[in-house]
Design a protein around this motif. Structure first.
Motif, PDB file in Angstrom:
ATOM      1  N   SER A  79       0.855  -1.181   0.000  1.00 48.07           N
ATOM      2  CA  SER A  79       0.000   0.000   0.000  1.00 48.07           C
ATOM      3  C   SER A  79       0.892   1.233   0.000  1.00 48.07           C
ATOM      4  O   SER A  79       1.925   1.260   0.678  1.00 48.07           O
ATOM      5  CB  SER A  79      -0.876  -0.019   1.261  1.00 48.07           C
ATOM      6  OG  SER A  79      -1.536   1.212   1.425  1.00 48.07           O
ATOM      7  N   GLU A  81       0.726   5.562   0.499  1.00 51.44           N
ATOM      8  CA  GLU A  81      -0.063   6.718   0.920  1.00 51.44           C
ATOM      9  C   GLU A  81       0.730   7.953   0.527  1.00 51.44           C
ATOM     10  O   GLU A  81       1.853   8.136   0.983  1.00 51.44           O
ATOM     11  CB  GLU A  81      -0.295   6.692   2.429  1.00 51.44           C
ATOM     12  CG  GLU A  81      -1.128   7.850   2.933  1.00 51.44           C
ATOM     13  CD  GLU A  81      -1.346   7.782   4.434  1.00 51.44           C
ATOM     14  OE1 GLU A  81      -0.998   8.779   5.100  1.00 51.44           O
ATOM     15  OE2 GLU A  81      -1.838   6.754   4.917  1.00 51.44           O
ATOM     16  N   THR A  82       0.141   8.777  -0.324  1.00 54.29           N
ATOM     17  CA  THR A  82       0.839   9.963  -0.814  1.00 54.29           C
ATOM     18  C   THR A  82       0.860  11.045   0.255  1.00 54.29           C
ATOM     19  O   THR A  82       0.056  11.042   1.190  1.00 54.29           O
ATOM     20  CB  THR A  82       0.173  10.513  -2.091  1.00 54.29           C
ATOM     21  OG1 THR A  82      -1.169  10.866  -1.783  1.00 54.29           O
ATOM     22  CG2 THR A  82       0.193   9.476  -3.207  1.00 54.29           C
ATOM     23  N   ALA A  90       5.054  10.580   3.056  1.00 53.22           N
ATOM     24  CA  ALA A  90       4.414   9.542   2.254  1.00 53.22           C
ATOM     25  C   ALA A  90       4.803   8.211   2.882  1.00 53.22           C
ATOM     26  O   ALA A  90       5.869   8.082   3.487  1.00 53.22           O
ATOM     27  CB  ALA A  90       4.894   9.621   0.809  1.00 53.22           C
ATOM     28  N   GLU A  91       3.942   7.215   2.751  1.00 55.01           N
ATOM     29  CA  GLU A  91       4.192   5.933   3.410  1.00 55.01           C
ATOM     30  C   GLU A  91       4.075   4.772   2.442  1.00 55.01           C
ATOM     31  O   GLU A  91       3.261   4.797   1.521  1.00 55.01           O
ATOM     32  CB  GLU A  91       3.198   5.735   4.560  1.00 55.01           C
ATOM     33  CG  GLU A  91       3.331   6.782   5.639  1.00 55.01           C
ATOM     34  CD  GLU A  91       2.246   6.686   6.696  1.00 55.01           C
ATOM     35  OE1 GLU A  91       1.375   5.781   6.598  1.00 55.01           O
ATOM     36  OE2 GLU A  91       2.256   7.509   7.605  1.00 55.01           O
ATOM     37  N   ARG A 103       6.668  -0.967   7.417  1.00 50.52           N
ATOM     38  CA  ARG A 103       6.260   0.374   7.015  1.00 50.52           C
ATOM     39  C   ARG A 103       7.501   1.255   6.888  1.00 50.52           C
ATOM     40  O   ARG A 103       8.343   1.297   7.776  1.00 50.52           O
ATOM     41  CB  ARG A 103       5.308   0.992   8.028  1.00 50.52           C
ATOM     42  CG  ARG A 103       5.032   2.470   7.740  1.00 50.52           C
ATOM     43  CD  ARG A 103       4.002   3.039   8.619  1.00 50.52           C
ATOM     44  NE  ARG A 103       2.717   2.588   8.075  1.00 50.52           N
ATOM     45  CZ  ARG A 103       1.554   2.852   8.636  1.00 50.52           C
ATOM     46  NH1 ARG A 103       1.495   3.529   9.750  1.00 50.52           N
ATOM     47  NH2 ARG A 103       0.438   2.433   8.075  1.00 50.52           N
ATOM     48  N   GLU A 105       8.517   5.323   5.895  1.00 51.03           N
ATOM     49  CA  GLU A 105       8.014   6.673   5.672  1.00 51.03           C
ATOM     50  C   GLU A 105       9.044   7.458   4.885  1.00 51.03           C
ATOM     51  O   GLU A 105      10.246   7.381   5.154  1.00 51.03           O
ATOM     52  CB  GLU A 105       7.716   7.370   6.992  1.00 51.03           C
ATOM     53  CG  GLU A 105       6.491   6.834   7.684  1.00 51.03           C
ATOM     54  CD  GLU A 105       6.048   7.692   8.849  1.00 51.03           C
ATOM     55  OE1 GLU A 105       6.595   8.801   9.049  1.00 51.03           O
ATOM     56  OE2 GLU A 105       5.161   7.234   9.587  1.00 51.03           O
TER      57      GLU A 105
END
Length: 123
Positions: A79, A81-82, A90-91, A103, A105
């Protein structure tokens, strides 16, 4: 080994692959190429055409390093994430078979390009 059970492993910014290449070159296999790299204060992450390599620099002198190799073929899902207007991070979340969730970052990075890289090597 890096403690992937934490919510956040790194806050990464882009760096030049040539700056970190001498450190990871001894573990690069024939046919493997560095595509992009990202650095935290001392630690860094390298995306190759075959895997993600997380390097944890340890000790006062930084001579001791832990290399964690995460092959793309072990990714079950991912996944991205902007970044937003106020949240500049962002992730990237990766779910690895046998390891669980990782995860990362990023700051100042095009997370869509990283997502496309992961998709290219996993789909």
């Amino acid at each position: 080994m890096i403690d992937f059970s934490k919510d956040t492993v790194f806050k990464l910014t882009p760096c030049k692959p040539k700056d970190i290449a001498p450190t990871v070159q001894p573990i690069i296999i024939p046919g493997e190429e560095i595509i992009s790299s990202f650095k935290a204060v001392r630690d860094f992450v390298v995306f190759t055409n075959k895997r993600l390599i997380a390097v944890n620099v340890q000790g006062m002198t930084g001579k001791k390093k832990d290399f964690t190799s995460l092959p793309y073929n072990r990714i079950q899902a991912f996944s991205i994430e902007t970044a937003g207007t106020f949240d500049l991070d962002a992730e990237l979340d990766l779910w690895f078979s046998g390891l669980g969730n990782v995860r990362l970052e990023f700051r100042g990075s095009d997370i869509r390009a990283i997502g496309q890289l992961i998709a290219t090597h996993t789909l």
